[in-house]
Design an enzyme around this catalytic site. Structure first.
Site, PDB file in Angstrom:
ATOM      1  N   HIS A 167      48.865  43.231  36.263  1.00 48.58           N
ATOM      2  CA  HIS A 167      48.098  43.257  37.511  1.00 48.58           C
ATOM      3  C   HIS A 167      47.157  42.055  37.588  1.00 48.58           C
ATOM      4  CE1 HIS A 167      49.541  47.294  38.228  1.00 48.58           C
ATOM      5  NE2 HIS A 167      48.712  47.500  39.237  1.00 48.58           N
ATOM      6  N   HIS A 221      44.386  49.250  30.331  1.00 49.28           N
ATOM      7  CA  HIS A 221      44.332  48.015  29.548  1.00 49.28           C
ATOM      8  C   HIS A 221      43.027  47.917  28.786  1.00 49.28           C
ATOM      9  CE1 HIS A 221      47.973  45.998  30.982  1.00 49.28           C
ATOM     10  NE2 HIS A 221      47.689  46.442  32.194  1.00 49.28           N
TER      11      HIS A 221
END
Length: 316
Positions: A167, A221
């Site tokens: 992303h 993450h």
């Protein structure tokens, strides 16, 4: 600075010519798309995850604040809209084509590098425990104590793709390219001291940064993944932009290299044609002068003078 010819090169007049010249680049883009698809299909490396290592991998499994389908909208569609708006303002197909090509290369090259590293590293996500054991009951190898996941295969597969953040890298690749593009178009570094121009440039980068922050907040993450993804995206975006455009602080930073190359070729062609015309004129003048001084004319004058002398002699 070369002569500015706004509105003289549109999609209708020069679009096919520009596309043919960069045909091999578009073929490479198609190859990158195929590679990206393959990298998302193959199984990533399953790194050893021992029982004691799960202490930092037990964050809750939750939905994405920025869903997967929104990333192309942010990284590709939004910059494309801005690029198209500038085309309708300037009517320059060279700028449109090079900007679209640079943007697509920026995003796809970043995507291929990101997913290749993801598959090779196989770092577990912060929520790996709940992906591996959705019922909360851990199962481990009796000797190595490596995890033996009981969850869904697809969810476990995504659990091994933490580093780097896709992303973040995609967002910084597309919006980073947009920041470079805007800085050249609004001439942000013209030394006029307009801070408002810098705010316009920082806006896309801020959006990309917020996307990265959301990946940490969603526990998809680690912060290192986001940092590496952002650095990767910005680096690739910078290289791709400078491949097609001059630096924004350059006096010609408002247009792509291809535009100025086209102007230089046109000027060279005009100079060559004018030189050829001048050369033909000089040759014609030389030919006329040679014709006037022809030896045949001199002999004719000598023979006519001899005949006149002979006739005058007979009369006498």
């Amino acid at each position: 600075m070369p002569e500015i010819q706004l509105g003289a090169h549109t999609i209708r007049s020069h679009g096919a010519q520009v596309a043919r010249f960069h045909m091999h680049d578009w073929l490479i883009l198609m190859l990158l798309v195929v590679i990206e698809i393959i990298l998302n299909i193959i199984e990533p490396f399953h790194r050893f995850v021992g029982e004691e290592m799960l202490t930092d991998l037990k964050y809750p499994l939750q939905d994405n604040t920025v869903p997967f389908w929104a990333v192309p909208l942010i990284a590709i569609i939004l910059p494309l809209i801005v690029i198209i708006v500038f085309y309708f303002i300037r009517r320059d197909v060279y700028d449109l084509h090079q900007a679209v090509l640079g943007l697509m290369f920026s995003v796809l090259v970043t995507g291929v590098i990101t997913d290749a590293i993801k598959d090779a590293v196989g770092r577990p996500r912060p929520d790996f425990f709940w992906r591996c054991f959705p019922d909360g009951k851990g199962v481990f190898h009796p000797v190595t104590r490596n995890v033996q996941c009981t969850g869904l295969k697809g969810i476990i597969k995504e659990g091994h793709k933490s580093f780097p953040s896709g992303h973040t890298s995609w967002s910084f690749a597309g919006l980073g390219f947009l920041a470079w593009y805007l800085s050249g178009k609004i001439r942000a570094f013209d030394r006029s001291g307009h801070v408002a121009k810098l705010c316009i440039i920082f806006l896309p980068l801020l959006v990309a940064a917020l996307v990265g922050v959301s990946r940490v907040d969603d526990y998809w993450h680690h912060w290192q993944d986001v940092f590496a993804g952002g650095l990767l995206g910005v680096t690739v975006a910078s290289l791709c932009y400078l491949q097609f455009f001059p630096p924004p602080y350059d006096v010609d930073g408002w247009a792509p290299h291809a535009y100025f190359n086209m102007l230089a070729d046109s000027q060279n062609a005009n100079q060559s044609s004018s030189t050829n015309v001048n050369a033909l004129t000089v040759r014609q003048l030389e030919f006329d002068s040679v014709y006037i001084r022809s030896p045949r004319n001199d002999n004719a004058q000598d023979s006519s003078s001899i005949l006149e002398n002979m006739e005058s002699g007979r009369r006498n």
